[in-house]
Design an enzyme around this catalytic site. Structure first.
Site, PDB file in Angstrom:
ATOM      1  N   CYS A  57     -14.660  -0.495  24.007  1.00 47.03           N
ATOM      2  CA  CYS A  57     -14.636  -1.028  25.368  1.00 47.03           C
ATOM      3  C   CYS A  57     -15.754  -0.398  26.188  1.00 47.03           C
ATOM      4  O   CYS A  57     -16.524   0.434  25.695  1.00 47.03           O
ATOM      5  CB  CYS A  57     -13.293  -0.775  26.034  1.00 47.03           C
ATOM      6  SG  CYS A  57     -12.972   0.966  26.370  1.00 47.03           S
ATOM      7  N   CYS A 106     -15.985   3.409  26.280  1.00 48.06           N
ATOM      8  CA  CYS A 106     -16.675   4.009  25.125  1.00 48.06           C
ATOM      9  C   CYS A 106     -18.186   3.972  25.345  1.00 48.06           C
ATOM     10  O   CYS A 106     -18.890   4.950  25.083  1.00 48.06           O
ATOM     11  CB  CYS A 106     -16.325   3.260  23.853  1.00 48.06           C
ATOM     12  SG  CYS A 106     -14.587   3.261  23.422  1.00 48.06           S
ATOM     13  N   ASP A 123     -52.828 -17.404  38.464  1.00 50.75           N
ATOM     14  CA  ASP A 123     -54.242 -17.344  38.125  1.00 50.75           C
ATOM     15  C   ASP A 123     -54.737 -18.760  37.859  1.00 50.75           C
ATOM     16  O   ASP A 123     -54.008 -19.587  37.298  1.00 50.75           O
ATOM     17  CB  ASP A 123     -54.433 -16.468  36.885  1.00 50.75           C
ATOM     18  CG  ASP A 123     -55.874 -16.459  36.413  1.00 50.75           C
ATOM     19  OD1 ASP A 123     -56.749 -16.154  37.237  1.00 50.75           O
ATOM     20  OD2 ASP A 123     -56.104 -16.772  35.232  1.00 50.75           O
ATOM     21  N   ASP A 146     -53.054 -15.266  32.184  1.00 52.90           N
ATOM     22  CA  ASP A 146     -53.261 -15.232  30.737  1.00 52.90           C
ATOM     23  C   ASP A 146     -54.430 -14.372  30.304  1.00 52.90           C
ATOM     24  O   ASP A 146     -54.597 -14.113  29.121  1.00 52.90           O
ATOM     25  CB  ASP A 146     -53.476 -16.657  30.209  1.00 52.90           C
ATOM     26  CG  ASP A 146     -54.857 -17.198  30.585  1.00 52.90           C
ATOM     27  OD1 ASP A 146     -55.322 -16.877  31.696  1.00 52.90           O
ATOM     28  OD2 ASP A 146     -55.453 -17.922  29.770  1.00 52.90           O
ATOM     29  N   ASP A 174     -56.064 -10.236  34.131  1.00 52.65           N
ATOM     30  CA  ASP A 174     -54.793 -10.454  34.827  1.00 52.65           C
ATOM     31  C   ASP A 174     -53.811  -9.316  34.579  1.00 52.65           C
ATOM     32  O   ASP A 174     -52.786  -9.231  35.265  1.00 52.65           O
ATOM     33  CB  ASP A 174     -54.148 -11.765  34.364  1.00 52.65           C
ATOM     34  CG  ASP A 174     -54.959 -12.985  34.770  1.00 52.65           C
ATOM     35  OD1 ASP A 174     -55.570 -12.943  35.850  1.00 52.65           O
ATOM     36  OD2 ASP A 174     -54.999 -13.960  34.007  1.00 52.65           O
TER      37      ASP A 174
END
Length: 921
Positions: A11, A14, A448, A647, A651
């Protein structure tokens, strides 16, 4: 990150116990334990032996994961990858449900017998064997025996529960063990009292209704039922990850010395030639050498339409070859393959925690001890008010068995796991749970331009021939002139000619004139010229019609190229970095979600304005240098949560600086490393899909937490008897056990509903309440809207150009409440606004980087790929730094820096992340 498998957790208590124990180990910086996958991730230079000892001392079993073992084969074979994949598949295999099902069926058989004996003959008047008729002592002994059998069958609750209690870390099993044990022991005492009454010659039947044997047996059986349903549902949450693992090929057909050989995937090496027939999966990442085919990449990108592959194209492992026969060269195998990296991303994300889980963790840490105290207090209060011991004990037992810490512990991880699975199927990868939560709450999207909104490659947009000349003749002449140029604009013209199957001839002489254009001649001595309007106008007369056309193309963000033969203008060809087909629709979808869109570009204001208008963004920030994007992101962050979508290598700092970094999957590795979310399909429309998925997942988490909290808040007082005096309502311990067993099942089932989400459907899109679009408006809105919202037309998300970062220009292409852009000094009536960064053409492109110096840093303390990513992200976030390589195996980092970055700056940044820099050269 070091990974371990932890067993014995039942649970949230734990989970909290293990995290607390490991966090105390010297050298541990962060520890994340997943109850869902029984796994643990640990960061920091701590001794693994000390970590394992801490978990063992806490009362749980631990084994190191093989996924952390470094590959011993320097040739980067997939052998270790296959072994680790098998281990992870076995770890995710649902072994618990069959065992619990077996336990449940056996327990149910004995429980039915127990219920028949204890209640059937009294409530339903069912017959009993003659020996038991009128013999309550025999009936009590039979109930005792049947209950003992059920307790033995479900002994795991007692072993785990009392073991945790001895370790002073009580868990859910402790509550079950205490509740059922209390019912059993009390009933046993009653049985002995009954025996005493019989020995004294009194009627023992007066104690018959004080037995709670059936409650003890029912509690254990119902909890087992709940555990089985929970385990079954939890197994469903990992289906996406398991399906990814099953896509990994077992064998490959390689071509060696002209002979086809089927070999285990472990034996494929980089550089090997492998064959893929129609209907077969591609075993490793490679490049097509020969053959053409349609490849289904839906498993990796979510794209349902197959992608045509030809010689020179790359193919990815796990994808399906549909039509043709392919001969390929292996490029990436084992853990370097695309499929492996996706599996690793999804697996790692499942091991992390969302910020919203912290509340559940805090509650779980004190929940079980608090319930035990409430149970004890309930018993004592009812005794003090004069209620019988049996009644008081039943209320206390009910409190123990109705409470459910499991629902709290599962509320977040199951939703995160399902959300990540839906994302993986749709080609959207969240690197960690925090990204999955935060993506849905962003208010601003900074995009971008190059490669994100636009394709990143120039294409021919318009062909305007002079009078008496056809389009094909003009294109043939222009392509012939450009045939010896390597410039991207030249490649665009050559590609257009190739697509139209137009033949070209090579000029006899050729000269590139940097900043102006090209000069050449043919075998007849005819003079050829091509280039900008300014260059051509200086060499020969240009009609007003051509000048007007060139100016019009420039205003639309295109580069007009004029071509001349023997002093006569042949016509104009416009070239531009065209926006992607889905960019405008994607930006519109972001707006529907309430996201304020901002385009970042290094282009001049005229080009930026034209592209921004075509794409439909709210705001354009032009003239941004590569190292200035992070500064712009910082300015935007002052207005709200920002997602940066890009990309390129330049960036990476901006992706790191934003609240959420989102990388296009086909982009540079540095950008993908720096990002929090990766869009595998490289389409901007997936950005909106990621936001939708994040919001749906967060809604599922909120629903689960609400259910878990409200369930315990309402039922624990009822179980304690809060409604007894006022309404006479009491809860039977058996009903409490049933409610508890179903609560976790409800949480997991609700999380599985996330699988029904259509991330690409905008039918239910709506902005958040605090959306900036609610105050800044959209295109075409009137000033009355501004007055209603209290926003003037002079407001913008970032400062006016006079106060801006690095002289950046702010453009208002859509009529939003932004200031007019800061216009540069006026020029003549030429197209100098599109001045070039090339050898002969003019185009609005990203600003250059300037002169950089290479620095090699020797770094101690990096131990794994996560350390590499941490150092890389730290360095990439520095202005003026370009990361080339980071390797924990070589203990080095190679960076390019400009003159503003000192060695001391580099050292301080890395050492702030708890690594040691021993040398910089």
């Amino acid at each position: 990150m070091k990974k371990y498998s932890v067993t014995g957790m039942t649970c949230a208590a734990c989970q909290a116990r293990v995290e607390k124990a490991v966090s105390r180990v010297p050298g541990v910086t962060t520890c994340s334990v997943s109850l869902l996958t029984n796994s643990m991730g640990v960061e920091g230079p701590a001794d693994p032996a000390a970590i394992m000892k801490a978990v063992t001392d806490a009362g749980y079993s631990i084994t190191p994961s093989r996924s952390d073992e470094p590959a011993t084969d320097s040739r980067n074979t997939p052998a270790s990858f296959r072994a680790r994949l098998k281990e992870e598949e076995m770890a995710l295999e649902d072994k618990t449900t069959p065992l619990l099902k077996k336990r449940l069926l056996i327990s149910l058989g004995f429980l039915l017998a127990l219920m028949y004996v204890s209640m059937g003959h009294t409530m339903l008047h069912l017959p009993l064997p003659a020996f038991f008729v009128g013999n309550p002592l025999a009936i009590g002994l039979l109930q005792l025996l049947l209950t003992v059998i059920i307790m033995i069958i479900n002994n795991r609750f007692f072993v785990s529960g009392f073991k945790s209690l001895l370790h002073r870390a009580p868990n859910m099993d402790t509550l079950i063990a205490l509740g059922s044990s209390a019912a059993f022991l009390y009933s046993t005492v009653v049985l002995f009292a009954m025996t005493g009454e019989a020995a004294a010659g009194c009627d023992p039947a007066i104690y018959s209704h004080d037995f709670y044997f059936e409650s003890a047996g029912m509690i254990l059986t119902l909890i087992t039922l709940g555990k089985m349903l929970e385990a079954y549902s939890k197994g469903k949450t990992t289906n996406a990850l398991k399906s990814l693992m099953k896509m990994a090929s077992e064998t490959a057909v390689i071509l060696k010395d002209g002979t086809e050989m089927t070999v285990p995937i472990d034996q494929v090496r980089v550089g090997d030639t492998f064959l893929v027939r129609p209907g077969e999966s591609i075993p490793v990442d490679g490049r097509v050498l020969s053959g053409e085919s349609a490849v289904n990449e839906a498993a990796l990108t979510g794209e349902s339409l197959p992608v045509d592959k030809m010689p020179g194209d790359e193919v990815s492992s796990g994808t399906l070859n549909q039509t043709g026969f392919l001969t390929c060269e292996a490029l990436r195998v084992g853990e370097e393959s695309t499929l492996s990296k996706i599996i690793q991303l999804v697996s790692d994300a499942a091991a992390t925690k969302a910020p919203v889980a912290k509340l559940a963790d805090k509650i779980s840490g004190i929940f079980v001890p608090a319930v035990m105290l409430i149970s004890l207090a309930t018993f004592l209060i009812w005794i003090l008010v004069g209620r019988p011991v049996g009644f008081s004990l039943a209320r206390a037992i009910c409190v123990l068995v109705v409470s459910c810490p499991c629902a709290l512990g599962l509320a977040t991880p199951v939703a995160i796991m399902v959300g990540n699975g839906v994302g993986a199927r749709s080609g959207i990868l969240f690197k960690h749970a925090e990204a999955l939560q935060e993506t849905g709450s962003v208010a601003i999207a900074a995009l971008d331009k190059t490669g994100t909104i636009t394709a990143g490659e120039p294409v021919v947009t318009d062909i305007l021939p002079a009078q008496g000349i056809s389009e094909n003749d003009l294109l043939a002449f222009a392509a012939s002139l450009e045939s010896r140029s390597e410039h991207p604009l030249a490649r665009a013209i050559l590609k257009e000619a190739e697509d139209r199957a137009i033949s070209i001839k090579t000029p006899v002489t050729f000269e590139a004139l940097p900043g102006n254009g090209l000069k050449a001649s043919d075998e007849n001595g005819a003079a050829w010229l091509g280039g900008s309007l300014a260059f051509i106008a200086s060499a020969c007369p240009v009609s007003a019609e051509i000048q007007e056309a060139a100016d019009r193309q420039a205003r639309q963000g295109r580069t007009p190229l004029i071509f001349v033969k023997n002093g006569v203008v042949q016509g104009l060809i416009a070239v531009a970095d065209a926006i992607k087909p889905d960019s405008a629709a994607a930006i519109k979808a972001l707006k529907r979600l309430g996201i304020y869109t901002v385009m970042l570009t290094g282009d001049n204001e005229r080009t930026a304005e034209a592209i921004g208008r075509e794409a439909g963004v709210d705001e354009v920030i032009a003239g941004v240098k590569p190292d200035g994007k992070a500064a712009v992101i910082e300015a935007l962050k002052a207005k709200g949560k920002v997602v940066m979508i890009g990309d390129g290598i330049n960036d990476a700092p901006a992706l790191t600086a934003a609240h959420v970094g989102m990388a296009i999957g086909a982009g540079a590795d540095v950008a993908i490393e720096a990002a929090d979310v990766v869009l595998m399909k490289s389409t901007l429309s997936d950005a909106a899909a990621a936001i939708r998925l994040s919001r749906r997942t967060y809604r599922g988490i909120a629903q689960n937490l609400f259910w878990a909290l409200i369930y315990n808040t309402i039922l624990i007082p009822i179980a304690a008897g809060a409604l007894t005096h006022a309404f006479g309502i009491t809860m039977n311990p058996m009903l409490g056990a049933l409610a508890m067993s179903l609560s976790s099942f409800c949480v997991v089932t609700n999380a599985l509903r996330i699988n029904l989400t259509d991330v690409h459907s905008g039918n239910h899109d709506k902005p958040l309440r605090n959306s900036l679009r609610n105050t800044h408006g959209t295109r075409g809105e009137t000033s009355q809207k501004a007055k209603r919202t209290g926003v003037s037309q002079s407001e913008t998300l970032i400062p006016h150009p006079a106060e801006s970062v690095g002289g950046t220009q702010y453009v208002n292409p859509t009529g939003c409440f932004l200031p007019a852009y800061h216009k540069p000094a006026e020029t003549d009536n030429s197209v100098k606004s599109s001045e070039a960064t090339s050898d002969h053409h003019t185009a609005g492109t990203e600003a250059g980087k300037g002169d950089l110096m290479t620095r090699t840093m020797t770094i101690e303390g990096m131990m794994c790929g996560h350390c590499e990513a941490r150092v890389k992200k730290t360095l990439a976030a520095m202005t003026g730094v370009e990361v080339v390589e980071v390797s924990h195996e070589k203990n080095l980092a190679v960076v390019n820096v400009d003159e503003s970055v000192s060695d001391a700056d580099l050292k301080a940044a890395v050492e702030a992340q708890d690594y040691t820099v021993t040398a910089i050269v």
